[in-house]
Design an enzyme around this catalytic site. Structure first.
Site, PDB file in Angstrom:
ATOM      1  N   LYS A   1       0.613  -1.133  -0.477  1.00 61.49           N
ATOM      2  CA  LYS A   1      -0.247  -0.085   0.167  1.00 61.49           C
ATOM      3  C   LYS A   1       0.948   1.172   0.081  1.00 61.49           C
ATOM      4  O   LYS A   1       1.966   1.360   1.136  1.00 61.49           O
ATOM      5  CB  LYS A   1      -0.645  -0.094   0.891  1.00 61.49           C
ATOM      6  CG  LYS A   1      -1.952  -1.103   1.733  1.00 61.49           C
ATOM      7  CD  LYS A   1      -3.284  -1.189   2.577  1.00 61.49           C
ATOM      8  CE  LYS A   1      -3.948   0.212   2.749  1.00 61.49           C
ATOM      9  NZ  LYS A   1      -5.008   0.352   3.444  1.00 61.49           N
TER      10      LYS A   1
HETATM   11  O1  G3P Z   1      -7.085   1.124   5.338  1.00 60.32           O
HETATM   12  C1  G3P Z   1      -7.709   2.815   5.903  1.00 60.32           C
HETATM   13  C2  G3P Z   1      -8.839   3.096   6.404  1.00 60.32           C
HETATM   14  O2  G3P Z   1      -9.576   1.777   6.166  1.00 60.32           O
HETATM   15  C3  G3P Z   1      -9.137   3.667   6.838  1.00 60.32           C
HETATM   16  O3  G3P Z   1     -10.594   3.610   7.632  1.00 60.32           O
HETATM   17  O4  G3P Z   1     -11.476   4.452   9.563  1.00 60.32           O
HETATM   18  O5  G3P Z   1      -9.492   5.017   9.757  1.00 60.32           O
HETATM   19  O6  G3P Z   1     -11.202   5.886   8.200  1.00 60.32           O
HETATM   20  P1  G3P Z   1     -10.378   4.683   9.009  1.00 60.32           P
END
Ligand code: G3P
Length: 227
Positions: A86
């Site tokens: 990533k």
């Molecule tokens: O993996 C990246 C993404 O899922 C971030 O999620 O919940 O931190 O906005 P969040």
């Protein structure tokens, strides 16, 4: 639409891997840090749970393209199996995406907030682009609309890259990105359970059990067939 687990919680990953039709696990530096454990052991534990065939997406932490590629190669060799690096969408990140693709490493472009970031990442060779739905919704943008336009743009331009929608808080967000053609989503373990819960399902199952037991008592189908 493929489902992936956005977590480094081993119990959550184990549960999702056992009960849900998952295609892989995604992590990021925040998710890895929240596990507060040995980095290498954590990655191997996740790989052991999901096996070699399911995707494991791990994020680079370096800032320059050359260092990102070095991390990608080290991670690929260490984690093994179906691996994706990533890489956040920056200038150095785009350069690194092209370099990783040239080396045969799977690439997921992450921290995507706009359609043009997704297009640029796709042109740099990203296999997946990961728009952040809830974070877009939280700034009164529209995560679902961003996914919809990325999907349309990729279709119109014959781009093979896939949308891996990320950052979800609700079932409605997951449903809506599915309806606009997201190829995959990554969600936390709790949301997997919420997605399949419905009180009427529980009511129906209770009624099946109650009706059955009035005739057959405690015996199950296998008991009756074995008699
Ligand atoms: O993996 C990246 C993404 O899922 C971030 O999620 O919940 O931190 O906005 P969040």
């Amino acid at each position: 639409m493929l489902f992936m687990v956005d977590s480094a919680d081993l119990n959550g990953i184990k549960k999702c891997n056992e009960f849900f039709p998952i295609s892989g696990v995604t992590t990021n530096p925040t998710i890895i840090s929240s596990a507060k454990s040995d980095f290498k052991k954590l990655l191997l534990d996740i790989r052991n749970i999901i096996g070699e065939d399911k995707m494991l997406h791990v994020q680079a932490t370096a800032d320059t393209a050359e260092e990102i590629v070095k991390e990608a190669e080290m991670l690929r060799d260490f984690v093994g199996g179906n691996f994706y690096i990533k890489i956040p969408i920056t200038e150095e990140g785009l350069k690194a995406m092209s370099m990783c693709k040239a080396r045969g490493i799977g690439v997921t472009a992450t921290a995507i907030f706009t359609q043009q970031q997704a297009l640029m990442a796709a042109r740099a060779g990203a296999d997946f682009v990961a728009p952040y739905i809830n974070r877009l919704d939280n700034i009164i943008s529209d995560g679902v609309h961003v996914v919809e336009e990325i999907v349309q743009m990729f279709d119109k331009q014959g781009i093979k890259s896939k949308v891996l929608a990320a950052s979800f808080k609700t079932c409605e967000q997951v449903h809506k990105v599915a309806m606009v053609g997201a190829h995959s989503v990554t969600i936390n373990p709790d949301l997997f359970s919420t997605l399949i819960y419905h009180p009427l399902t529980m009511y129906a199952i209770d009624a099946f059990e109650s009706d059955w037991s009035m005739v057959y008592g405690d015996k199950k189908v296998a008991d009756l067939l074995a008699e």
